[in-house]
Motif scaffolding. Structure first.
Motif, PDB file in Angstrom:
ATOM      1  N   PHE A 178       0.858  -1.199   0.000  1.00 41.22           N
ATOM      2  CA  PHE A 178       0.000   0.000   0.000  1.00 41.22           C
ATOM      3  C   PHE A 178       0.890   1.244   0.000  1.00 41.22           C
ATOM      4  N   PRO A 179       1.559   1.522  -1.126  1.00 37.92           N
ATOM      5  CA  PRO A 179       2.563   2.593  -1.139  1.00 37.92           C
ATOM      6  C   PRO A 179       1.996   4.003  -1.026  1.00 37.92           C
ATOM      7  N   SER A 180       0.737   4.188  -1.371  1.00 44.16           N
ATOM      8  CA  SER A 180       0.176   5.548  -1.354  1.00 44.16           C
ATOM      9  C   SER A 180      -0.802   5.761  -0.205  1.00 44.16           C
ATOM     10  N   PHE A 181      -0.822   4.830   0.762  1.00 44.67           N
ATOM     11  CA  PHE A 181      -1.791   4.935   1.856  1.00 44.67           C
ATOM     12  C   PHE A 181      -1.180   5.634   3.068  1.00 44.67           C
ATOM     13  N   PHE A 182      -1.927   6.568   3.636  1.00 42.72           N
ATOM     14  CA  PHE A 182      -1.566   7.257   4.879  1.00 42.72           C
ATOM     15  C   PHE A 182      -2.795   7.252   5.784  1.00 42.72           C
ATOM     16  N   ARG A 183      -2.560   7.538   7.054  1.00 44.32           N
ATOM     17  CA  ARG A 183      -3.687   7.683   7.975  1.00 44.32           C
ATOM     18  C   ARG A 183      -3.298   8.601   9.117  1.00 44.32           C
ATOM     19  N   THR A 184      -4.287   9.261   9.649  1.00 43.57           N
ATOM     20  CA  THR A 184      -4.054  10.232  10.731  1.00 43.57           C
ATOM     21  C   THR A 184      -4.360   9.632  12.096  1.00 43.57           C
ATOM     22  N   ILE A 185      -4.301   8.314  12.165  1.00 46.55           N
ATOM     23  CA  ILE A 185      -4.554   7.593  13.419  1.00 46.55           C
ATOM     24  C   ILE A 185      -3.462   6.531  13.570  1.00 46.55           C
ATOM     25  N   PRO A 186      -3.282   5.982  14.755  1.00 39.69           N
ATOM     26  CA  PRO A 186      -2.328   4.877  14.912  1.00 39.69           C
ATOM     27  C   PRO A 186      -2.891   3.593  14.301  1.00 39.69           C
ATOM     28  N   SER A 187      -2.011   2.639  14.062  1.00 41.31           N
ATOM     29  CA  SER A 187      -2.466   1.345  13.555  1.00 41.31           C
ATOM     30  C   SER A 187      -3.034   0.514  14.696  1.00 41.31           C
ATOM     31  N   ASP A 188      -3.686  -0.574  14.327  1.00 39.86           N
ATOM     32  CA  ASP A 188      -4.271  -1.464  15.338  1.00 39.86           C
ATOM     33  C   ASP A 188      -3.222  -2.100  16.242  1.00 39.86           C
TER      34      ASP A 188
END
Length: 923
Positions: A178-188
């Motif tokens: 998932f090279p273009s994926f970001f998120r503004t939360i922590p991972s599980d």
């Protein structure tokens, strides 16, 4: 080239799809367009006709919380456009409803990939998309990880940045897939670690897990399982519910999950990784079955107001969960208060919400929520226009889940800051000014100021923000979602604002959820036949082991031999150090005996010094020999001091050397006296000549003592005695001297024994001398005492251990020393003090003469010995006297021992007496 299809499901209805633009949920033009993917509806309706046609259906289950996220995105974009952040460049948006379905989300993603300004919304096929300008520059969303995984793979074709405010699956951190994926939360990963930390600190280790059977649920369950295993938390059961409510087995599996919860009575904590509408169905059934447990909520539903306001929700027990860290959303709340004035032409979600208000307006709060959630788009189309519009200002604010709102705003601002970096030296009013992959590179570098803190994406595309620990708490009869603590994802610990919240946290420990009772300190877990390590028996730690915590897997061994622990111990205790101390009553008794011996030696010295010229002292070998022997006895008594108190290397080396050399010196001197006695009364010329050659007092004493000195020197040099810690007693350390070499110790004692045996043989031959002067008899008796003492010592010493082991050797030393001292000197002291009338030269000669005269009628051996120490007189004569008168008249045959009787030669009595006197005089 392939075209984006639009399937028609009806005519002249608000939610039909006659062209591509009808598919958009909310939109606004701008120089740069950002796409949005949100599950505004919880399910897509599936037709029952057969065959199923490839038609995009309407959706049902309006999700208020996700609708608010779309409004948060719109609010953030409007706020940016009204600020100077992008310097005149405006942002537009296109927001689509995924209906929590991957297939519908893929349709939206296809439109994002279509070429900019393409009239047919065509997605061109190319080998190189470096210069390709798609419809959007970036995408915000999606709401669920399963949808984000599918969409991200598609967007990665053109490297369009995707920033999700809600998808937390750990696998999305993989930048290869998932090279273009970001998120503004922590991972599980951080969420499951936080859950495990909460479970461990609450003392739980036997829990159940319920998750949705989709990618998000499976990955969350896998991550939690690894964290639980690493922290000795066992999962009693796992239940997977279908991901879609339309699944025909959904209700059956919910019933099965509830049965499992009821059956497992020892499981009082349930971890739930599910979507909100799944939790609603589960809790409704749990309330019907009067289930009362502690529920640990995932970030999907931990702050869900529509669940916390369910009727009888308090009957379910305690709900504690983890939500994304919220920030200042006051501007968004103000936006919601003014939402009524916003136009609805380009926002179908807002228009649908207003229609829902009209349909459900007169219901109670929770029923109102359920009414909104249960209305399908088709139902709304039937009622469209039949109701007048009603607006409720409080409803939107009451349903805000701050964590999701904050993360959505952060996602928009992250994209905006990346655009700002791209637009430094470009005219971004031109949509072709930069490509999405260039924006992707800038997104990796941006830093955002949030609540006076700098936050940015890490190498995995995640923002390591913290979690709020939420507690559902009943306040004034209503269930309120309160923030109990903050979980620091970086440090892995809980932070409490005040003591009251900390007390709420500690109150969770009252709940018991264990397979077995906790093992107390001093006990250890013994795993039973159960496959779960949390099911065990508690057994006591064995001796010399301890456990100082609850539920330990093994007992610690006491670190070294200087500590010990009893059975069922919580700590180790230092072993008591034992040695024969000065204050010990037995040591005091032995010291008194030694002191008495010293006093006795000194007293004998005084007595012999005062009576220097008396026959008894002269017969003892003279004052010099007596002094040497007495000095040896003094050193032997003194050596016992080194056996007492704390052993040191000096004491260990000194005590045996002093004893061995002193005793050898003493026995050597007595040996000289024995030789002299034998020499004085041996009438065999050959034996007498041999004894005269052997009788060298000084060389013999020096040689005998010197050999012992050499033995001790080699012993102390090569195998020197040392201080040893004896651990044979479990709770004690015996400080003792290790002799270093038993062989050397045996040689030293054996050498003394050999000298004593030779001395014994010589003394035994002169045992029948006159009574008052028979020193040989007492030497014999003294040597017997020595042998008996040391023969008894060997087995006793070999079988004795403990602090009184040195006392055994002290006793033997004292017995042998006292025996020789008393047998050698006390008879003489008795004569000197109490028999002064016989301590004269005339009395001495008379006694010898009388002894010789009275030996008639049998072979009598009389020994008068005078050696270098005690000068004992010894004489041996054989008389053949027919009668006592013959003896008086001198008619006796006189035979020298070893010589044949001269027949017919009768020596007169005066001649015999003359011969004895001559022998005495020569000695």
């Amino acid at each position: 080239i392939f075209l984006f299809p639009c399937f028609v499901i009806g005519t002249d209805i608000a939610f039909s799809c006659q062209n591509a633009d009808d598919f958009v949920g909310a939109s606004s033009p701008g120089d740069i367009v950002i796409g949005g993917l949100f599950a505004v509806h919880s399910e897509m309706l599936h037709p029952e006709e057969d065959p199923i046609k490839p038609v995009i259906q309407n959706c049902a289950g309006f999700e208020m919380q996700v609708f608010l996220q779309t409004l948060a995105m719109i609010h953030a974009i409007e706020t940016i456009n009204n600020s100077t952040l992008l310097s005149g460049v405006t942002l537009g948006y296109e927001i689509y409803d995924t209906c929590a379905e991957v297939t519908k989300a893929m349709v939206s993603a296809l439109r994002f990939l279509s070429k900019f300004n393409s009239s047919e919304d065509a997605v061109e096929f190319k080998c190189n998309y470096s210069d390709y300008i798609p419809r959007v520059k970036a995408v915000t969303g999606a709401s669920y990880s399963e949808v984000s995984m599918a969409v991200s793979r598609l967007l990665a074709l053109q490297l369009i940045p995707q920033v999700s405010p809600a998808s937390s699956a750990e696998i999305l951190s993989d930048k290869i897939r998932f090279p273009s994926f970001f998120r503004t939360i922590p991972s599980d990963f951080h969420q499951t670690r936080a859950m495990t930390r909460l479970i461990c600190e609450s003392g739980w280790n036997w829990i159940g897990v319920i998750a949705t059977d989709d990618d998000n649920g499976r990955f969350a369950l896998e991550s939690f399982g690894l964290q639980a295993m690493a922290n000795n938390v066992c999962i009693a059961f796992k239940e997977m519910l279908p991901a879609y409510l339309s699944d025909s087995t959904f209700h059956t599996k919910v019933d099965h999950a509830i049965e499992k919860i009821v059956k497992e009575t020892r499981v009082n904590v349930i971890v739930v990784f599910m979507r909100q509408f799944h939790v609603l169905k589960l809790f409704k059934k749990a309330i019907e079955r009067n289930v009362n447990k502690t529920w640990i909520a995932s970030d999907n539903w931990s702050a869900a107001v529509k669940i916390s306001t369910m009727p009888n929700i308090r009957q379910l027990g305690t709900v504690v969960g983890f939500g994304f860290k919220s920030g200042d959303i006051s501007s968004f709340q103000e936006f919601l208060r003014n939402l009524r004035e916003k136009p609805t032409e380009n926002n179908k979600f807002l228009r649908e919400y207003i229609m829902l208000l009209s349909v459900c307006a007169y219901l109670e709060y929770h029923d109102f929520q359920m009414c909104i959630a249960n209305q399908s788009q088709d139902d709304l189309l039937e009622n469209d226009g039949s109701k007048h519009q009603i607006w409720r200002d409080d409803f939107l604010n009451a349903n805000i889940e701050p964590g999701f709102i904050h993360s959505t705003i952060l996602a928009v601002y992250a994209i905006a800051h990346a655009i700002k970096r791209q637009c430094k030296d470009r005219d971004c009013k031109d949509p072709s000014a930069f490509t999405p992959w260039e924006l992707l590179e800038e997104l990796k570098k941006i830093t955002i100021i949030d609540d006076d803190k700098e936050i940015k994406f890490d190498s995995n595309g995640d923002m390591s923000t913290s979690y709020d620990v939420l507690l559902w708490k009943e306040i004034d009869g209503h269930m309120e979602i309160t923030t109990m603590a903050e979980y620091d994802a970086e440090k892995g610990g809980f932070i409490f604002e005040d003591e009251e919240k900390k007390r709420d946290f500690l109150a969770l420990k009252k709940v018991q959820s264990t397979c077995s009772q906790h093992c107390r300190p001093g006990q250890v877990k013994k795993v039973t036949e159960s496959p779960h390590t949390c099911c065990y028996e508690c057994i006591y730690c064995p001796e010399n082991h301890y456990s100082n915590q609850t539920d330990m897997d093994y007992c610690y061994r006491c670190n070294n031999k200087t500590y010990w622990a009893p059975i069922n111990s919580t700590t180790c205790y230092r072993k008591t150090i034992y040695f024969l101390a000065w204050t010990d009553w037995f040591a005091i008794f032995l010291l008194l005996l030694s002191a008495f011996g010293v006093v006795l030696v000194l007293s004998i010295c005084v007595i012999f010094t005062k009576n220097l010229d008396t026959p008894v002292v002269k017969a003892s070998g003279g004052l010099t020999v007596c002094y040497i022997i007495l000095f040896s006895h003094f050193l032997i008594f003194l050596s016992t001091v080194f056996f007492i108190d704390v052993p040191t290397e000096f004491k260990c080396k000194t005590r045996q050397a002093i004893f061995g050399i002193s005793f050898t010196l003493c026995v050597s001197c007595i040996l000289i006296k024995s030789l002299k006695i034998l020499l004085a009364f041996s009438f065999d010329p050959k034996l007498q000549n041999f004894l005269k050659c052997m009788y060298k007092p000084v060389p013999i004493v020096v040689t005998c003592t010197g050999i012992q000195v050499i033995v001790c020197t080699f012993w102390l040099t090569f195998r020197t005695p040392f201080v040893n810690q004896n651990f044979s007693i479990p709770r004690a350390i015996i400080l003792e001297c290790n002799e270093g070499s038993i062989v050397a110790f045996g040689i030293m004692l054996g050498y003394i024994a050999a000298l004593a045996f030779i001395c014994f043989i010589f003394a035994f031959k002169g045992r029948k001398l006159p009574e008052n002067y028979n020193e040989a008899k007492f030497i014999t008796f003294g040597m017997l005492i020595y042998f008996i003492a040391w023969i008894v010592f060997i087995p006793v010493y070999a079988t004795t251990f403990g602090k009184y082991l040195p006392a055994v050797e002290i006793i033997v030393v004292l017995i042998s020393n006292y025996g020789i001292l008393c047998c050698t000197f006390l008879p003489k002291c008795y004569i000197i003090i109490y028999k002064q009338e016989i301590n004269t030269k005339s009395a001495f000669l008379k006694m010898v003469y009388t002894y010789s005269s009275k030996s008639a009628g049998s072979v009598a051996v009389s020994q008068v010995s005078l050696d270098s120490k005690s000068s004992s007189l010894r004489a041996t004569a054989t008389d053949s006297c027919k009668t006592e008168n013959d003896s008086v008249n001198g008619n006796c045959h006189f035979q020298v021992p070893g010589q044949p009787l001269i027949k017919g030669k009768v020596l007169p009595k005066n001649a015999a007496r003359s011969m004895v006197r001559k022998r005495v005089s020569s000695i």
